[in-house]
Write an enzyme that holds these catalytic residues in place. Sequence first.
Site, PDB file in Angstrom:
ATOM      1  N   GLY A 231       0.827  -1.205   0.000  1.00  0.00           N
ATOM      2  CA  GLY A 231       0.000   0.000   0.000  1.00  0.00           C
ATOM      3  C   GLY A 231       0.852   1.242   0.000  1.00  0.00           C
ATOM      4  N   GLY A 232       0.238   2.345  -0.329  1.00  0.00           N
ATOM      5  CA  GLY A 232       0.941   3.618  -0.305  1.00  0.00           C
ATOM      6  C   GLY A 232       0.945   4.232   1.082  1.00  0.00           C
ATOM      7  N   GLY A 236      -3.499   2.592   5.042  1.00  0.00           N
ATOM      8  CA  GLY A 236      -4.106   1.658   5.980  1.00  0.00           C
ATOM      9  C   GLY A 236      -3.471   0.286   5.929  1.00  0.00           C
ATOM     10  CE  LYS A 237       2.827   0.854   3.829  1.00  0.00           C
ATOM     11  NZ  LYS A 237       2.406   2.257   4.044  1.00  0.00           N
ATOM     12  CB  SER A 238       0.538  -0.378   9.436  1.00  0.00           C
ATOM     13  OG  SER A 238       1.774  -0.140   8.802  1.00  0.00           O
ATOM     14  CB  THR A 256      12.418  -3.029   9.455  1.00  0.00           C
ATOM     15  OG1 THR A 256      11.367  -2.326   8.784  1.00  0.00           O
ATOM     16  CG2 THR A 256      12.098  -4.514   9.480  1.00  0.00           C
ATOM     17  CG  HIS A 273       2.861   2.070  13.668  1.00  0.00           C
ATOM     18  ND1 HIS A 273       2.848   1.092  12.709  1.00  0.00           N
ATOM     19  CD2 HIS A 273       2.663   3.241  13.020  1.00  0.00           C
ATOM     20  CE1 HIS A 273       2.664   1.656  11.514  1.00  0.00           C
ATOM     21  NE2 HIS A 273       2.554   2.960  11.690  1.00  0.00           N
ATOM     22  CD  GLU A 285      12.616  -0.368  18.330  1.00  0.00           C
ATOM     23  OE1 GLU A 285      13.782   0.077  18.399  1.00  0.00           O
ATOM     24  OE2 GLU A 285      11.611   0.264  18.694  1.00  0.00           O
ATOM     25  CG  ASP A 303       4.751  -2.021   9.569  1.00  0.00           C
ATOM     26  OD1 ASP A 303       5.187  -1.550   8.496  1.00  0.00           O
ATOM     27  OD2 ASP A 303       3.744  -1.590  10.157  1.00  0.00           O
TER      28      ASP A 303
END
Length: 402
Positions: A231-232, A236-238, A256, A273, A285, A303
């Site tokens: 997604g851009g 809403g991809k996360s 990441t 997040h 992380e 992510d």
Amino acid sequence: MEVTLLGTGAPAGLPRPDCACAACALALGADARAATAVLVDGALLLDLTPGAAFAAARAGHSLGGVRQVLLSHPHDGPVVEVPAGLPQPGRVPDGRELASLTGYRVRAVAMDAPGTGYAVTGPHGQRLLYLPPGGAPAGLENGNGSAESYDMVLADVVGRPDALAKLRAVGAVGPTTDVVAVHLDHDVPPGAELRRRLAAAGARAVPDGATLTVGVYEDVPDVPRRTLVLGGARSGKSVEAERRLEAFPDVLYVATGGTRGGDGEWATRVAAHRERRPGSWRTAETCDLVPLLARDGAPLLIDCLSLWLTDAMDSVGAWDDAVWAGGGERALRERVRELTEAVRSTRRVVVAVSNEVGSGIVPATASGRRYRDELGRLNAAIAGECEQVVLVVAGQAVVLRG
């Protein structure tokens, strides 16, 4: 043991009266749902709702043999008239068993919100768990840290996916448990979108009036083991990726992006997040993804791959044309190959997020174009190893594969 779902909707039904939202406007025909009520073997009615007698008749049943009516959640709507011949509705105190229904063991399950869940064991040993809307079990574990397993669970999967995660964590829900979503509200559009979200959680929805047999395994679509969510920015991809794993316990969230000292805006993004994630999830992380994929363990939510690529390109000197031509490109190809093979061979459930950046303006710099090209190659390589690939556009998930 047979259960007939006289209704499968939220207490106000679906569509909600006087609601103009898109989900309610689409809730027509088989997607229209009365308030949830469950008839067990014609003898036990869980939740008395308006029109229950008519709903039973439409499903080919009668309430004439009902010997017990139990309520699961506080009733804050209009008074429901008790049909002639039905026992007066009641509620079992938390942790107590109902003694008046011969052949059935009915135990009240304490919840973390107002209401009561019911664990029903039938004459032949089949086990059903029915949970009220908006609630999760407050305690199912026995002294060994586990719980009795259920053949069927009727629960608010959309509203409280963490309830399903808790049941899975203690072994109350296993691979053969038939998880059916009830108390369905307008939180999600009905039809294909509802089925997609439930399938990702290992659950399903059935129309009002459906009669199900407890203990008969249903071929619910398996949860995809590897999923790529594209997604851009701010698409809403996360959120979509997190939603896919919120019904599972002990998820490892692999961030990441790392920390960026002195960057307050980045810190705000990271905090937002983190606030969204269930409290039971752990966070790592790191950009060292291959060892994580090689080990067995809890589901991984990565992510995102685009930040992993930034780190990988930094490490091989990809931004310097001479270094890139002198071996940096080959080194990056090797890093991508290692990651792709790790995704191919992993035994873990993996949901990976990545940016889709190739559809907009061509970057003005050579380094920008290089990054765009390499991210396109990375996304294509990882997508080739995933059972499901989803593109999120304006908050709407479009399934590309699976």
